[in-house]
Motif scaffolding. Structure first.
Motif, short mmCIF file in Angstrom:
data_model
loop_
_atom_site.label_atom_id
_atom_site.label_comp_id
_atom_site.label_asym_id
_atom_site.label_seq_id
_atom_site.Cartn_x
_atom_site.Cartn_y
_atom_site.Cartn_z
N GLY A 102 -23.95 -32.31 -15.49
CA GLY A 102 -23.21 -32.06 -16.72
C GLY A 102 -21.89 -31.37 -16.52
N ASN A 103 -21.75 -30.20 -17.10
CA ASN A 103 -20.47 -29.57 -17.29
C ASN A 103 -20.39 -28.25 -16.54
N LEU A 104 -19.30 -28.01 -15.84
CA LEU A 104 -19.08 -26.74 -15.16
C LEU A 104 -18.27 -25.78 -16.03
N ALA A 105 -18.23 -26.04 -17.33
CA ALA A 105 -17.42 -25.22 -18.24
C ALA A 105 -17.86 -23.76 -18.24
N TRP A 106 -19.09 -23.48 -17.89
CA TRP A 106 -19.58 -22.10 -17.84
C TRP A 106 -18.84 -21.28 -16.78
N ALA A 107 -18.36 -21.93 -15.72
CA ALA A 107 -17.67 -21.22 -14.63
C ALA A 107 -16.23 -20.95 -15.03
N ASN A 108 -15.78 -19.73 -14.79
CA ASN A 108 -14.38 -19.43 -15.07
C ASN A 108 -13.62 -19.00 -13.83
N GLN A 109 -14.33 -19.02 -12.68
CA GLN A 109 -13.66 -18.69 -11.42
C GLN A 109 -14.34 -19.41 -10.27
N TRP A 110 -13.55 -19.68 -9.25
CA TRP A 110 -14.07 -20.27 -8.02
C TRP A 110 -13.25 -19.74 -6.87
N LYS A 111 -13.86 -19.74 -5.70
CA LYS A 111 -13.15 -19.28 -4.51
C LYS A 111 -13.84 -19.83 -3.28
N LEU A 112 -13.12 -19.78 -2.17
CA LEU A 112 -13.72 -20.19 -0.91
C LEU A 112 -14.78 -19.18 -0.51
N PHE A 113 -15.87 -19.69 0.00
CA PHE A 113 -16.96 -18.86 0.50
C PHE A 113 -17.07 -19.15 1.98
N THR A 114 -16.74 -18.18 2.82
CA THR A 114 -16.67 -18.44 4.26
C THR A 114 -17.73 -17.70 5.07
N LYS A 115 -18.62 -17.00 4.39
CA LYS A 115 -19.70 -16.34 5.12
C LYS A 115 -20.65 -17.40 5.67
N GLN A 116 -21.30 -17.09 6.79
CA GLN A 116 -22.22 -18.06 7.39
C GLN A 116 -23.63 -17.97 6.84
N LYS A 117 -23.89 -16.91 6.09
CA LYS A 117 -25.23 -16.76 5.53
C LYS A 117 -25.12 -16.36 4.07
N THR A 118 -25.99 -16.94 3.23
CA THR A 118 -26.07 -16.58 1.83
C THR A 118 -27.54 -16.68 1.41
N TYR A 119 -27.78 -16.49 0.13
CA TYR A 119 -29.15 -16.53 -0.37
C TYR A 119 -29.25 -17.44 -1.58
N GLU A 120 -30.33 -18.19 -1.64
CA GLU A 120 -30.60 -19.06 -2.78
C GLU A 120 -31.65 -18.39 -3.65
N VAL A 121 -31.41 -18.39 -4.96
CA VAL A 121 -32.37 -17.87 -5.92
C VAL A 121 -33.25 -19.02 -6.37
N TYR A 122 -34.57 -18.81 -6.40
CA TYR A 122 -35.50 -19.86 -6.83
C TYR A 122 -36.74 -19.22 -7.45
N LEU A 123 -37.51 -20.04 -8.15
CA LEU A 123 -38.79 -19.61 -8.71
C LEU A 123 -39.91 -20.08 -7.81
N ASP A 124 -40.81 -19.18 -7.44
CA ASP A 124 -41.95 -19.60 -6.62
C ASP A 124 -43.04 -20.20 -7.50
N LYS A 125 -44.20 -20.53 -6.94
CA LYS A 125 -45.29 -21.19 -7.69
C LYS A 125 -45.81 -20.34 -8.83
N GLN A 126 -45.70 -19.03 -8.71
CA GLN A 126 -46.13 -18.13 -9.77
C GLN A 126 -44.99 -17.85 -10.76
N GLU A 127 -43.89 -18.58 -10.62
CA GLU A 127 -42.70 -18.44 -11.45
C GLU A 127 -42.07 -17.05 -11.35
N THR A 128 -42.15 -16.49 -10.14
CA THR A 128 -41.49 -15.22 -9.83
C THR A 128 -40.15 -15.53 -9.17
N LEU A 129 -39.13 -14.81 -9.59
CA LEU A 129 -37.80 -15.02 -9.04
C LEU A 129 -37.75 -14.50 -7.60
#
Length: 166
Positions: A102-129
């Motif tokens: 859909g639409n990226l209208a929610w984003a109002n900023q963007w930038k280069l991300f050059t770190k080699q490691k980051t973290y993904e947020v997800y819900l596990d089977k118990q729906e815990t963040l």
């Protein structure tokens, strides 16, 4: 009063704004694909474009914010130098669940991300963040509205979206 020696070094301390001219090779791709019929370039992300080697081929690529003329949906087109077909993100329903739809209208900023490691947020089977680490091999693009966001990165074969909290 500013000391004379500091005045001599002041030009070195002031950073230059990033180069924002649309490269000629990307303009050729834009015209060959006739993208102006479907999209208009737009600075809704407050930066005209981002440049980096997003796919690790040793060539500088370019990403530009666009608006889909038919719907007003906001997205991004990424041009890989030396490849004919650009990647369109957020302007239509994407063919995979790994990209934002859909639409990226929610984003109002963007930038280069050059770190080699980051973290993904997800819900596990118990729906815990939860968070899990992700290793990035190439520069990525970070989108944000100040509260929520994500990182768009190249896996080696396609783009993938990581949901993140800010």
């Amino acid at each position: 009063m500013i000391p004379f020696t500091l005045l001599l070094y002041l030009p070195l301390l002031v950073s230059k704004p990033p180069h924002t001219a649309f490269p000629a090779w990307a303009q050729v791709q834009w015209q060959q694909q006739k993208l102006e019929q479907t999209f208009s370039r737009n600075n809704y992300l407050r930066t005209a474009l981002l440049q980096a080697d997003f796919n690790g081929d040793g060539k500088v690529d370019v990403a530009i914010p666009v608006v889909w003329r038919a719907t007003g949906s906001q997205g991004v087109i990424i041009f890989h130098q030396g490849q004919a077909a650009p990647f369109m993100i957020g302007t239509t329903s994407n063919p995979t669940d790994e990209l934002p739809k859909g639409n990226l209208a929610w984003a109002n900023q963007w930038k280069l991300f050059t770190k080699q490691k980051t973290y993904e947020v997800y819900l596990d089977k118990q729906e815990t963040l939860r968070e899990r680490p992700v290793t990035l091999r190439y520069p990525a693009i970070e989108f944000s509205d100040g509260e929520k966001g994500g990182v768009l990165y190249w896996t080696g074969t396609r783009y993938r979206w990581l949901y993140q909290s800010c």
